[in-house]
Scaffold this motif. Structure first.
Motif, PDB file in Angstrom:
ATOM      1  N   THR A  25       9.996  10.223  -8.884  1.00 24.23           N
ATOM      2  CA  THR A  25       9.139   9.718 -10.042  1.00 24.23           C
ATOM      3  C   THR A  25       8.998   8.013  -9.931  1.00 24.23           C
ATOM      4  N   ARG A  59       4.116  11.457 -10.615  1.00 24.68           N
ATOM      5  CA  ARG A  59       4.933  12.697 -10.910  1.00 24.68           C
ATOM      6  C   ARG A  59       4.414  13.844 -10.164  1.00 24.68           C
ATOM      7  N   PHE A  61       4.696  16.909 -11.775  1.00 22.67           N
ATOM      8  CA  PHE A  61       4.645  17.719 -12.868  1.00 22.67           C
ATOM      9  C   PHE A  61       4.714  17.030 -14.226  1.00 22.67           C
ATOM     10  N   ARG A  63       6.561  16.630 -18.038  1.00 26.70           N
ATOM     11  CA  ARG A  63       7.742  16.866 -18.646  1.00 26.70           C
ATOM     12  C   ARG A  63       7.746  16.516 -20.038  1.00 26.70           C
ATOM     13  N   PHE A  69      11.289  20.159 -18.609  1.00 28.71           N
ATOM     14  CA  PHE A  69      10.254  20.254 -17.687  1.00 28.71           C
ATOM     15  C   PHE A  69       9.144  21.220 -18.362  1.00 28.71           C
ATOM     16  N   SER A 105      14.510  13.912  -5.783  1.00 32.52           N
ATOM     17  CA  SER A 105      14.241  13.911  -7.339  1.00 32.52           C
ATOM     18  C   SER A 105      13.115  14.801  -7.833  1.00 32.52           C
ATOM     19  N   ASN A 106      12.299  14.112  -8.536  1.00 33.55           N
ATOM     20  CA  ASN A 106      10.957  14.914  -9.162  1.00 33.55           C
ATOM     21  C   ASN A 106      10.444  15.672  -7.780  1.00 33.55           C
ATOM     22  N   ASN A 109      12.295  18.540  -6.701  1.00 30.60           N
ATOM     23  CA  ASN A 109      11.800  19.577  -7.733  1.00 30.60           C
ATOM     24  C   ASN A 109      10.534  20.467  -7.278  1.00 30.60           C
ATOM     25  N   ILE A 159      20.892  12.369 -14.154  1.00 25.28           N
ATOM     26  CA  ILE A 159      19.568  12.570 -14.291  1.00 25.28           C
ATOM     27  C   ILE A 159      19.129  14.181 -13.945  1.00 25.28           C
TER      28      ILE A 159
END
Ligand code: MLT
Length: 206
Positions: A25, A59, A61, A63, A69, A105-106, A109, A159
């Protein structure tokens, strides 16, 4: 075509592996180029920019809040990213059987979402500080046999909590992926020992 998505492409020289680099992110398509070159010297690098904007931060997606999310958006965006990856593979002449995602991280994911929702797309993935992207939903019983996954998870990560990375590892293992799980005592970061372990993992999976 793939050119409608902002991205960086660096041609490889060697064994035909492509790293699909997925930033965290607030970063962009330049953020993980050095990491990719360190992880797999000679690999082609395909590094798109996340299409979702949250207060100016890129990002993958949407949230609702930290750690909450928008799962339908995760599913939709994973499809978009899979489509981009397929188009780019064709346009750049990449071997579609040798695409390995690398995410932080993001980005980890959405890489995890690609594995669970598009199980044929990736040869494997290095997931640094990931969570389980479908949250409470049980992912479909896809077949991930043949996929190699590295997970780096911090015991003190606030996080993407450690339990989320462990849940994701279980979901991937249950579906047949070969998961190398590395925990470290730190937080939401990628410490040197984890990077070295991931580099060794990447060398032997190729
Ligand atoms: C996410 O939103 O994907 C994770 O909570 C981590 C992040 O903020 O990137």
């Amino acid at each position: 075509d793939a050119q409608s998505t902002p991205h960086v492409y660096v041609p490889g020289h060697g064994d035909g592996v492509t790293l699909l680099l997925l930033h965290g992110t607030g970063a962009d398509e330049h953020d993980l180029l050095d990491l990719g070159a360190a992880l797999a010297p000679g690999a082609a690098l395909l590094s798109p920019r996340g299409a979702v904007e949250e207060n100016g931060a890129n990002r993958w997606f949407r949230r609702m809040g930290m750690g909450r999310f928008d799962v339908p958006d995760v599913i939709r965006r994973a499809g978009d990213l899979a489509d981009f990856t397929g188009l780019a593979a064709r346009e750049y002449g990449l071997d579609p059987a040798k695409i390995v995602a690398v995410g932080f991280s993001n980005g980890a994911n959405i890489a995890a979402a690609l594995l669970l929702l598009r199980p044929d797309l990736l040869r494997g993935a290095a997931l640094f500080a990931p969570a389980a992207p479908l949250q409470g939903r049980e992912p479909d019983r896809v077949d991930l046999a043949g996929a190699s996954v590295f997970v780096g998870a911090g015991r003190a990560d606030t996080i993407t909590p450690y339990d989320q990375a462990a849940l994701l590892s279980d979901q991937l293992t249950e579906r047949g992926a070969d998961v190398a799980f590395h925990q470290h005592p730190g937080g939401h970061e990628l410490p040197g020992p984890v990077l070295r372990a991931a580099t060794a993992w990447s060398a032997q999976m190729r």
